[in-house]
Enzyme design. Structure first.
Site, PDB file in Angstrom:
ATOM      1  N   LYS A   1      -3.963  10.820   4.555  1.00 33.48           N
ATOM      2  CA  LYS A   1      -3.794   9.528   5.224  1.00 33.48           C
ATOM      3  C   LYS A   1      -2.743   9.568   6.316  1.00 33.48           C
ATOM      4  CE  LYS A   1      -4.060   6.994   0.954  1.00 33.48           C
ATOM      5  NZ  LYS A   1      -3.149   6.243   0.098  1.00 33.48           N
TER       6      LYS A   1
ATOM      7  N   GLY B   1       0.835  -1.191   0.000  1.00 32.60           N
ATOM      8  CA  GLY B   1       0.000   0.000   0.000  1.00 32.60           C
ATOM      9  C   GLY B   1       0.867   1.235   0.000  1.00 32.60           C
ATOM     10  N   TYR B   2       0.280   2.333  -0.439  1.00 37.61           N
ATOM     11  CA  TYR B   2       1.020   3.586  -0.556  1.00 37.61           C
ATOM     12  C   TYR B   2       0.456   4.618   0.403  1.00 37.61           C
ATOM     13  CZ  TYR B   2       3.255   1.350  -4.382  1.00 37.61           C
ATOM     14  OH  TYR B   2       4.001   0.456  -5.101  1.00 37.61           O
ATOM     15  N   LEU B   3       1.311   5.121   1.277  1.00 36.42           N
ATOM     16  CA  LEU B   3       0.912   6.180   2.195  1.00 36.42           C
ATOM     17  C   LEU B   3       1.106   7.530   1.545  1.00 36.42           C
ATOM     18  CD1 LEU B   3       2.382   4.707   5.457  1.00 36.42           C
ATOM     19  CD2 LEU B   3      -0.029   4.999   4.892  1.00 36.42           C
TER      20      LEU B   3
END
Lengths: 150, 150
Positions: free
Chosen positions: B36, A29-31
């Site tokens: 995020k 996943g990409y933050l």
């Protein structure tokens, strides 16, 4: 500086399956993915996890920093990264003394198969296997960060 | 889950200087600050470095993940974070059995002094020292990520 030098190709046939050495289930996943850096969380078989920071690519070359992190942290960070999460099965495939990574995507990218080879130098000669097709190393559509958003 | 629970105040006088236990030179930069997560690189006295991921704040509480990283990596990552880098001297200050962090900002934020206290519970009672002024815990203008952009 840690550097990643990588070439990436579409996969044109199943020929690679005969030379698989091992495989693992990858969730990543990409933050963040902005002009400065990409921040990626990746878990392997939900057993081992890595946090990776990558700078902007300059051609095939990219600064890369990798840190092992606890699997439990990765689970939470992957939640935080939603919906920008990819699931794929990664196969390590031997060809001509080099190890290729063949990623078979799942979920919304099912059907996509990409092959990558990591190099020591950008101008290193590579004998391409006959199961690779078009090179997409610099095609942003096939960057994993892009795929995670589409 | 790792949690950060923190209150933050403006500093109204130099009274804290009498109770300083130690100090260090802090350099911190932001690789990302989006909806995020915030991704921060911080070095202490150019001797020790930490990579910190923080989720979005919910009131005083925030998910936080910290990883020690090599100082050399931090130097490069701080370059990558430019211009979103802050420099400050951080003093650890004892008051009423608790340790406050007093940050004296340098460079373009010279003159700004902020005091922070980390709590175990959001509703924990804190005896405020007479040198703290207005509370700015939830004032985004005083988030370090915001300061790094201004």
């Amino acid at each position: 500086m840690a550097q990643e030098i990588e070439r990436k190709f579409l996969v044109s046939s199943d020929g690679w399956r005969a030379s698989v050495r091992s495989s693992s289930q990858v969730r990543q996943g990409y933050l963040s993915s902005n002009a400065k850096a990409t921040v990626r969380v990746r878990s392997y078989d939900d057993q081992r996890a890595v946090l990776t920071l990558k700078g902007r690519a300059s051609g095939l070359v990219r600064a890369e920093y990798e840190y092992a992190i606890p699997v439990e942290d990765a689970r939470e960070l992957l939640e935080m990264a939603q919906p920008h999460v990819l699931e794929k099965r990664r196969y390590l495939v031997e060809h001509d003394g080099m190890t290729w990574e063949v990623d078979v995507f799942e979920g919304r990218h099912q059907g996509l198969v990409l092959a990558e080879i990591e190099l020591e130098r950008a101008d290193q000669a590579v004998k391409l296997p006959d199961w690779v097709g078009e090179e997409v190393s610099e095609d942003e559509r096939y960057f994993n960060a892009t795929l995670s958003r589409s």
